[in-house]
Scaffold this motif. Structure first.
Motif, PDB file in Angstrom:
ATOM      1  N   ALA A  75      38.003  47.422  42.895  1.00 31.84           N
ATOM      2  CA  ALA A  75      39.030  47.650  43.910  1.00 31.84           C
ATOM      3  C   ALA A  75      39.688  46.332  44.317  1.00 31.84           C
ATOM      4  O   ALA A  75      40.900  46.262  44.512  1.00 31.84           O
ATOM      5  CB  ALA A  75      38.424  48.350  45.124  1.00 31.84           C
ATOM      6  N   LEU A  76      38.880  45.276  44.421  1.00 37.17           N
ATOM      7  CA  LEU A  76      39.447  43.968  44.774  1.00 37.17           C
ATOM      8  C   LEU A  76      40.330  43.433  43.639  1.00 37.17           C
ATOM      9  O   LEU A  76      41.377  42.835  43.892  1.00 37.17           O
ATOM     10  CB  LEU A  76      38.328  42.978  45.082  1.00 37.17           C
ATOM     11  CG  LEU A  76      37.592  43.220  46.404  1.00 37.17           C
ATOM     12  CD1 LEU A  76      36.403  42.267  46.514  1.00 37.17           C
ATOM     13  CD2 LEU A  76      38.526  43.039  47.579  1.00 37.17           C
ATOM     14  N   LYS A  77      39.926  43.642  42.405  1.00 38.86           N
ATOM     15  CA  LYS A  77      40.753  43.206  41.278  1.00 38.86           C
ATOM     16  C   LYS A  77      42.072  43.968  41.242  1.00 38.86           C
ATOM     17  O   LYS A  77      43.117  43.408  40.912  1.00 38.86           O
ATOM     18  CB  LYS A  77      40.003  43.425  39.960  1.00 38.86           C
ATOM     19  CG  LYS A  77      38.879  42.449  39.759  1.00 38.86           C
ATOM     20  CD  LYS A  77      38.182  42.733  38.450  1.00 38.86           C
ATOM     21  CE  LYS A  77      36.976  41.841  38.271  1.00 38.86           C
ATOM     22  NZ  LYS A  77      36.244  42.153  37.045  1.00 38.86           N
ATOM     23  N   LYS A  78      42.023  45.225  41.624  1.00 43.96           N
ATOM     24  CA  LYS A  78      43.246  46.019  41.664  1.00 43.96           C
ATOM     25  C   LYS A  78      44.199  45.479  42.720  1.00 43.96           C
ATOM     26  O   LYS A  78      45.408  45.407  42.508  1.00 43.96           O
ATOM     27  CB  LYS A  78      42.906  47.480  41.946  1.00 43.96           C
ATOM     28  CG  LYS A  78      44.103  48.391  41.922  1.00 43.96           C
ATOM     29  CD  LYS A  78      43.690  49.819  42.169  1.00 43.96           C
ATOM     30  CE  LYS A  78      44.931  50.692  42.219  1.00 43.96           C
ATOM     31  NZ  LYS A  78      44.632  52.063  42.587  1.00 43.96           N
ATOM     32  N   LEU A  79      43.670  45.061  43.880  1.00 46.34           N
ATOM     33  CA  LEU A  79      44.513  44.457  44.912  1.00 46.34           C
ATOM     34  C   LEU A  79      45.152  43.178  44.422  1.00 46.34           C
ATOM     35  O   LEU A  79      46.308  42.880  44.709  1.00 46.34           O
ATOM     36  CB  LEU A  79      43.691  44.179  46.179  1.00 46.34           C
ATOM     37  CG  LEU A  79      43.283  45.390  47.016  1.00 46.34           C
ATOM     38  CD1 LEU A  79      42.369  44.944  48.129  1.00 46.34           C
ATOM     39  CD2 LEU A  79      44.507  46.078  47.574  1.00 46.34           C
ATOM     40  N   LYS A  80      44.393  42.419  43.674  1.00 44.97           N
ATOM     41  CA  LYS A  80      44.890  41.159  43.152  1.00 44.97           C
ATOM     42  C   LYS A  80      46.052  41.380  42.181  1.00 44.97           C
ATOM     43  O   LYS A  80      47.045  40.659  42.197  1.00 44.97           O
ATOM     44  CB  LYS A  80      43.758  40.412  42.458  1.00 44.97           C
ATOM     45  CG  LYS A  80      44.141  39.092  41.883  1.00 44.97           C
ATOM     46  CD  LYS A  80      42.917  38.453  41.269  1.00 44.97           C
ATOM     47  CE  LYS A  80      43.294  37.567  40.121  1.00 44.97           C
ATOM     48  NZ  LYS A  80      42.152  37.008  39.443  1.00 44.97           N
TER      49      LYS A  80
END
Length: 85
Positions: A75-80
């Motif tokens: 999920a954090l990589k998707k935000l990035k």
């Protein structure tokens, strides 16, 4: 004087130091980076390059997605990647 290419010597002078001019000419004529021709076309063979390839740290994105990752990190990589500011 605004012309940097023109050197004006004071009256009565008969010598001047050209060290800075020669230095600038040499430094500006050399490339910033020298690259071996075999590196550019990929034909360079070397034991050192083979060892570097062997010891290279693998990128998780390049590997097959067989490793299960924590969904919070995904999920954090998707935000990035979604947030292009």
């Amino acid at each position: 004087d605004d012309n940097e290419e023109l050197l004006i010597l004071p009256h009565g002078e008969y010598e001047f130091n050209i060290a800075q001019y020669v230095y600038e000419m040499l430094v500006l004529s050399l490339p910033h980076r020298r690259v071996h021709p075999g590196v550019e076309d990929g034909s360079l063979e070397s034991d050192v390059l083979d060892k570097l390839d062997e010891l290279r740290v693998s990128n998780p994105e390049e590997e097959n997605n067989t490793n299960i990752t924590d969904p919070r990190w995904d999920a954090l990589k998707k935000l990035k990647t979604d947030n292009n500011l």
